[in-house]
Design a protein around this motif. Structure first.
Motif, PDB file in Angstrom:
ATOM      1  N   ARG A  66       0.805  -1.220   0.000  1.00 40.35           N
ATOM      2  CA  ARG A  66       0.000   0.000   0.000  1.00 40.35           C
ATOM      3  C   ARG A  66       0.838   1.270   0.000  1.00 40.35           C
ATOM      4  O   ARG A  66       0.307   2.359  -0.128  1.00 40.35           O
ATOM      5  CB  ARG A  66      -0.924   0.003   1.217  1.00 40.35           C
ATOM      6  CG  ARG A  66      -1.919  -1.142   1.238  1.00 40.35           C
ATOM      7  CD  ARG A  66      -2.849  -1.063   2.434  1.00 40.35           C
ATOM      8  NE  ARG A  66      -2.153  -0.831   3.685  1.00 40.35           N
ATOM      9  CZ  ARG A  66      -1.779  -1.782   4.538  1.00 40.35           C
ATOM     10  NH1 ARG A  66      -2.029  -3.030   4.272  1.00 40.35           N
ATOM     11  NH2 ARG A  66      -1.164  -1.479   5.668  1.00 40.35           N
ATOM     12  N   ASP A  68       2.525   2.353   2.653  1.00 45.66           N
ATOM     13  CA  ASP A  68       2.531   2.975   3.986  1.00 45.66           C
ATOM     14  C   ASP A  68       3.957   3.257   4.450  1.00 45.66           C
ATOM     15  O   ASP A  68       4.186   4.124   5.285  1.00 45.66           O
ATOM     16  CB  ASP A  68       1.842   2.068   5.010  1.00 45.66           C
ATOM     17  CG  ASP A  68       0.353   1.910   4.715  1.00 45.66           C
ATOM     18  OD1 ASP A  68      -0.218   2.790   4.038  1.00 45.66           O
ATOM     19  OD2 ASP A  68      -0.231   0.904   5.156  1.00 45.66           O
ATOM     20  N   SER A  69       4.906   2.489   3.926  1.00 47.98           N
ATOM     21  CA  SER A  69       6.318   2.716   4.209  1.00 47.98           C
ATOM     22  C   SER A  69       7.041   2.764   2.871  1.00 47.98           C
ATOM     23  O   SER A  69       6.459   2.481   1.827  1.00 47.98           O
ATOM     24  CB  SER A  69       6.876   1.578   5.077  1.00 47.98           C
ATOM     25  OG  SER A  69       6.797   0.347   4.383  1.00 47.98           O
TER      26      SER A  69
END
Length: 190
Positions: A66, A68-69
């Motif tokens: 996704r 996110d990192s």
């Protein structure tokens, strides 16, 4: 001169089915992932196997990434897990061999430092290296991973926190405890 596409662009292209985009990501991070694996297994052939497994797992899991990192942080986590799984499987195989009486003591082969120093100095350096390796091996996984990410890979505390999926304060504590444990083991040699 055209700039190379960033990780986000390459990930998006790879998620859309562009295999060449994922190949570029592999090329970009291959050496770093192999170096990471070498810290766990110390055998180049095994490290290459672990890196390959990590990239295969990353490719299969890429649709679920996704963002996110950072991509590298995500890939790094996959590589660490692949290395740990490899070691666990190897330990099980060694235990089975030892139980049947076919296995012997495993011998770690490490290249010695080559320079023009005296034999005494080389022996002291070798003793220190072994003490550090033993101290690292004795650390719990979370402490060893944190100290390796910081001291060997040079990641920031925030990057380590993302890779280890824990708060920055926990990372700082783990690195501090790891340094203390290593220092305690090597202090007599200094």
């Amino acid at each position: 001169m055209a700039s190379t596409p960033g990780d986000q662009d390459l990930v998006a292209r790879a998620q859309a089915g562009d295999r060449r985009a994922f190949d570029l990501l592999c090329l970009k991070y291959q050496q770093r992932i192999v170096k990471l694996a070498l810290r766990y297994v110390r055998e180049p052939a095994e490290a290459l196997d672990i890196a390959q497994e990590a990239f295969i797992k990353a490719y299969r899991a890429l649709p679920g990434f996704r963002g996110d990192s950072a991509f590298y942080t995500w890939l790094y986590r996959i590589a660490i897990n692949s290395a740990k799984n490899h070691l666990a499987g190897r330990d099980r195989r060694h235990a089975e061999l030892d139980a049947t009486g076919d296995g012997g003591d495993s011998v770690e082969v490490v290249a010695l430092l080559r320079d023009d120093e005296t034999p005494e100095r080389l022996a002291m350096q070798d003793d220190l290296r072994r003490a550090i390796e033993a101290a690292m091996a004795a650390l719990p996984d979370e402490l060893r991973t944190a100290i390796l990410l910081r001291e060997v890979d040079g990641l920031s505390y925030e990057e380590i926190a993302a890779a280890m999926e824990c708060p920055v304060g926990t990372v700082r504590s783990r690195i501090f405890r790891a340094r203390e444990a290593i220092d305690e083991r090597i202090r007599p040699l200094l």
